[in-house]
Design a protein around this motif. Sequence first.
Motif, PDB file in Angstrom:
ATOM      1  N   PHE A  43       1.400  -1.314   0.197  1.00  0.00           N
ATOM      2  CA  PHE A  43      -0.351  -0.060  -0.106  1.00  0.00           C
ATOM      3  C   PHE A  43       1.102   1.049   0.352  1.00  0.00           C
ATOM      4  N   SER A  44       1.798   1.016   0.812  1.00  0.00           N
ATOM      5  CA  SER A  44       2.541   2.105   0.452  1.00  0.00           C
ATOM      6  C   SER A  44       3.438   3.075  -1.082  1.00  0.00           C
ATOM      7  N   GLY A  45       3.140   1.976  -1.380  1.00  0.00           N
ATOM      8  CA  GLY A  45       3.769   2.276  -2.529  1.00  0.00           C
ATOM      9  C   GLY A  45       3.357   2.935  -3.906  1.00  0.00           C
ATOM     10  N   PHE A  46       1.734   2.949  -3.171  1.00  0.00           N
ATOM     11  CA  PHE A  46       0.899   3.253  -4.523  1.00  0.00           C
ATOM     12  C   PHE A  46       0.710   4.634  -3.607  1.00  0.00           C
ATOM     13  N   ARG A  47       1.621   5.145  -2.234  1.00  0.00           N
ATOM     14  CA  ARG A  47       1.596   6.536  -1.780  1.00  0.00           C
ATOM     15  C   ARG A  47       0.290   6.661  -0.417  1.00  0.00           C
ATOM     16  N   TYR A  48      -0.551   5.661   0.027  1.00  0.00           N
ATOM     17  CA  TYR A  48      -1.227   5.006   0.833  1.00  0.00           C
ATOM     18  C   TYR A  48      -2.848   5.827   0.165  1.00  0.00           C
ATOM     19  N   SER A  49      -3.020   5.559  -1.517  1.00  0.00           N
ATOM     20  CA  SER A  49      -3.902   6.058  -1.390  1.00  0.00           C
ATOM     21  C   SER A  49      -4.408   5.391  -2.301  1.00  0.00           C
ATOM     22  N   TYR A  50      -6.113   5.123  -2.402  1.00  0.00           N
ATOM     23  CA  TYR A  50      -7.227   3.887  -1.990  1.00  0.00           C
ATOM     24  C   TYR A  50      -7.682   4.291  -3.464  1.00  0.00           C
ATOM     25  N   THR A  51      -7.524   5.697  -4.580  1.00  0.00           N
ATOM     26  CA  THR A  51      -7.503   5.809  -6.142  1.00  0.00           C
ATOM     27  C   THR A  51      -6.585   4.876  -6.659  1.00  0.00           C
ATOM     28  N   ILE A  52      -5.128   5.508  -6.352  1.00  0.00           N
ATOM     29  CA  ILE A  52      -3.928   4.685  -7.130  1.00  0.00           C
ATOM     30  C   ILE A  52      -4.237   3.132  -7.017  1.00  0.00           C
ATOM     31  N   ALA A  53      -4.474   2.551  -4.639  1.00  0.00           N
ATOM     32  CA  ALA A  53      -4.509   0.901  -4.878  1.00  0.00           C
ATOM     33  C   ALA A  53      -6.011   0.595  -6.218  1.00  0.00           C
ATOM     34  N   LEU A  54      -6.846   1.088  -5.791  1.00  0.00           N
ATOM     35  CA  LEU A  54      -8.239   0.666  -6.172  1.00  0.00           C
ATOM     36  C   LEU A  54      -7.709   0.483  -8.168  1.00  0.00           C
ATOM     37  N   SER A  81      -3.553 -13.155  -9.992  1.00  0.00           N
ATOM     38  CA  SER A  81      -4.849 -13.460  -8.503  1.00  0.00           C
ATOM     39  C   SER A  81      -3.801 -13.584  -7.665  1.00  0.00           C
ATOM     40  N   LEU A  82      -3.115 -13.958  -7.399  1.00  0.00           N
ATOM     41  CA  LEU A  82      -2.589 -13.615  -5.929  1.00  0.00           C
ATOM     42  C   LEU A  82      -1.945 -12.438  -5.640  1.00  0.00           C
ATOM     43  N   LEU A  83      -1.211 -11.899  -6.536  1.00  0.00           N
ATOM     44  CA  LEU A  83      -0.617 -10.361  -6.850  1.00  0.00           C
ATOM     45  C   LEU A  83      -1.952  -9.305  -6.171  1.00  0.00           C
ATOM     46  N   LEU A  84      -2.978  -9.891  -6.802  1.00  0.00           N
ATOM     47  CA  LEU A  84      -4.264  -8.994  -7.163  1.00  0.00           C
ATOM     48  C   LEU A  84      -4.506  -9.366  -5.078  1.00  0.00           C
ATOM     49  N   TYR A  85      -5.072 -10.637  -4.986  1.00  0.00           N
ATOM     50  CA  TYR A  85      -5.356 -10.512  -3.222  1.00  0.00           C
ATOM     51  C   TYR A  85      -3.980  -9.848  -2.519  1.00  0.00           C
ATOM     52  N   THR A  86      -3.035 -10.175  -2.742  1.00  0.00           N
ATOM     53  CA  THR A  86      -2.240  -9.917  -1.791  1.00  0.00           C
ATOM     54  C   THR A  86      -2.149  -8.319  -1.403  1.00  0.00           C
ATOM     55  N   ILE A  87      -2.698  -6.985  -2.730  1.00  0.00           N
ATOM     56  CA  ILE A  87      -3.001  -6.032  -2.762  1.00  0.00           C
ATOM     57  C   ILE A  87      -3.971  -5.494  -2.255  1.00  0.00           C
ATOM     58  N   VAL A  88      -5.587  -5.893  -2.269  1.00  0.00           N
ATOM     59  CA  VAL A  88      -6.496  -6.046  -1.381  1.00  0.00           C
ATOM     60  C   VAL A  88      -5.843  -5.855   0.018  1.00  0.00           C
ATOM     61  N   ARG A  89      -5.127  -7.554   0.269  1.00  0.00           N
ATOM     62  CA  ARG A  89      -5.497  -7.270   1.344  1.00  0.00           C
ATOM     63  C   ARG A  89      -4.175  -6.431   2.571  1.00  0.00           C
ATOM     64  N   SER A  90      -3.205  -5.818   1.759  1.00  0.00           N
ATOM     65  CA  SER A  90      -2.786  -4.224   2.242  1.00  0.00           C
ATOM     66  C   SER A  90      -3.610  -3.540   2.285  1.00  0.00           C
ATOM     67  N   VAL A  91      -4.519  -2.562   1.145  1.00  0.00           N
ATOM     68  CA  VAL A  91      -5.290  -1.856   1.695  1.00  0.00           C
ATOM     69  C   VAL A  91      -6.247  -1.730   2.968  1.00  0.00           C
ATOM     70  N   TRP A  92      -7.236  -2.964   2.755  1.00  0.00           N
ATOM     71  CA  TRP A  92      -7.636  -3.880   3.557  1.00  0.00           C
ATOM     72  C   TRP A  92      -7.036  -3.868   5.125  1.00  0.00           C
ATOM     73  N   LEU A  93      -6.090  -4.750   5.341  1.00  0.00           N
ATOM     74  CA  LEU A  93      -5.405  -4.689   6.498  1.00  0.00           C
ATOM     75  C   LEU A  93      -4.639  -3.093   7.075  1.00  0.00           C
ATOM     76  N   THR A  94      -3.921  -2.198   6.622  1.00  0.00           N
ATOM     77  CA  THR A  94      -4.230  -0.732   6.205  1.00  0.00           C
ATOM     78  C   THR A  94      -5.101  -0.042   7.638  1.00  0.00           C
ATOM     79  N   TRP A  95      -6.346  -0.465   6.380  1.00  0.00           N
ATOM     80  CA  TRP A  95      -7.134   0.717   6.957  1.00  0.00           C
ATOM     81  C   TRP A  95      -8.404   0.021   8.307  1.00  0.00           C
ATOM     82  N   LYS A  96      -7.860  -1.328   8.424  1.00  0.00           N
ATOM     83  CA  LYS A  96      -8.494  -1.801   9.350  1.00  0.00           C
ATOM     84  C   LYS A  96      -7.772  -1.497  10.505  1.00  0.00           C
ATOM     85  N   GLN A  97      -6.023  -1.790  10.090  1.00  0.00           N
ATOM     86  CA  GLN A  97      -5.240  -1.512  11.949  1.00  0.00           C
ATOM     87  C   GLN A  97      -4.730   0.298  11.716  1.00  0.00           C
TER      88      GLN A  97
END
Length: 389
Positions: free
Chosen positions: A282-293, A355-371
């Motif tokens: 998520f840091s690689g996307f500057r913690y931007s939800y738009t860029i991550a999406l 597909s695994l990388l997509l899953y990892t990106i989604v988890r990275s964003v979700w975990l950062t948001w959740k925590q």
Amino acid sequence: MSTLGIIALLTLLYWLYITFDVHKGIHLLHTLPKSTKLPDKPPLVSVIIAAKEEESTILETVRHLLSQNYPRLEIIAVNDRSQDATGVRLEELRKWSKHKTDIQTPLQIIHITSLPEGWLGKNHALYQGYQQARGQYLLFTDADIIFAPGTISDAVTYMKENDVQHLTLTPNMVARSTLLRGFVHFFLFSFSLFVRPWRANLDSAREPGIGIGAFNMVSRSAYEAIGTHKSIALRPDDDLQLGISLKRAGFRQKVLSGKHILQVEWYRSLKEAIIGLEKNLFSGFRYSYTIALLACLGQLIFFIFPWLGLFFLWDWRGAAYAVAVILQIWLYRKLMFRLMSKRGDEAFLLPISASLLLYTIVRSVWLTWKQGGINWRGTFYSLRELKKK
């Protein structure tokens, strides 16, 4: 034209463009040449390693560094609050090396017991190593890298002969299983298509820059000019950001393949790889939800959809996707060979790896948001603090 048809056409155009762009620029990415003669007055090189819970790898890394044939070298290993035997192993190695007459390289150990506010642990450890370093050149490397004996000699010679202030090398990446190899190599593949690392070798451009944790060698003056690791104190992708900062500041940067002289086992299992990457993607996307999406949509549309279309569409759209898949495989194999002399035989795993990388990106964003932030090397950092930096 249907929506699916438009997507298929855009996907084909994307892969045609990427293929042309890679073919046009990849010749800029060379292998580090072997040095034939060192400079008359070899500069002192300070190797700085940050190690936290690295008892299983740190000894082999430091031993290979102690075996370098470069005449003016110092090694600074920073034990960053390790709870395992990392510090003990390093002290044992230091005592052992002092009694070996054939080892002239000084080995200095720094033990860090606390972390000040405003720092990530690794960045702080590397900065502490720099403060003790005396070298004209600083080599920042990880605690699990295997160096061939002539690595530093080759690097210094190249930097001096080509007036380079920052040299970064891609290592040969070792993986124990086919699925892990496919995932790790796909991450490198998609990252390369996004960053185009060979563009860093264009002296006329200030963007993009790149740095690789396995081997970041920088002149002391350039490192100090960009503000040292203080300027990237809270960046989990410190290695990449170091290169970006140096390139942006106008220093001459080169990225070369070190596939013949550097080796790393990045992760030991697929689970470990996913957990490791989800901490900092998520840091690689500057913690931007738009860029991550947008990154997720890119993985889905350009890397996964072509394989689905190839098998489930039996018209011109399927043909377009088939061409996209062929180009994807060709580029994958070409980049794997260029970067690591790998044939890319695991290319059939591309849709699974994507597909695994997509899953990892989604988890990275979700975990950062959740925590509300990230847990990094035993310390929690709030998202507000990370975005501020």
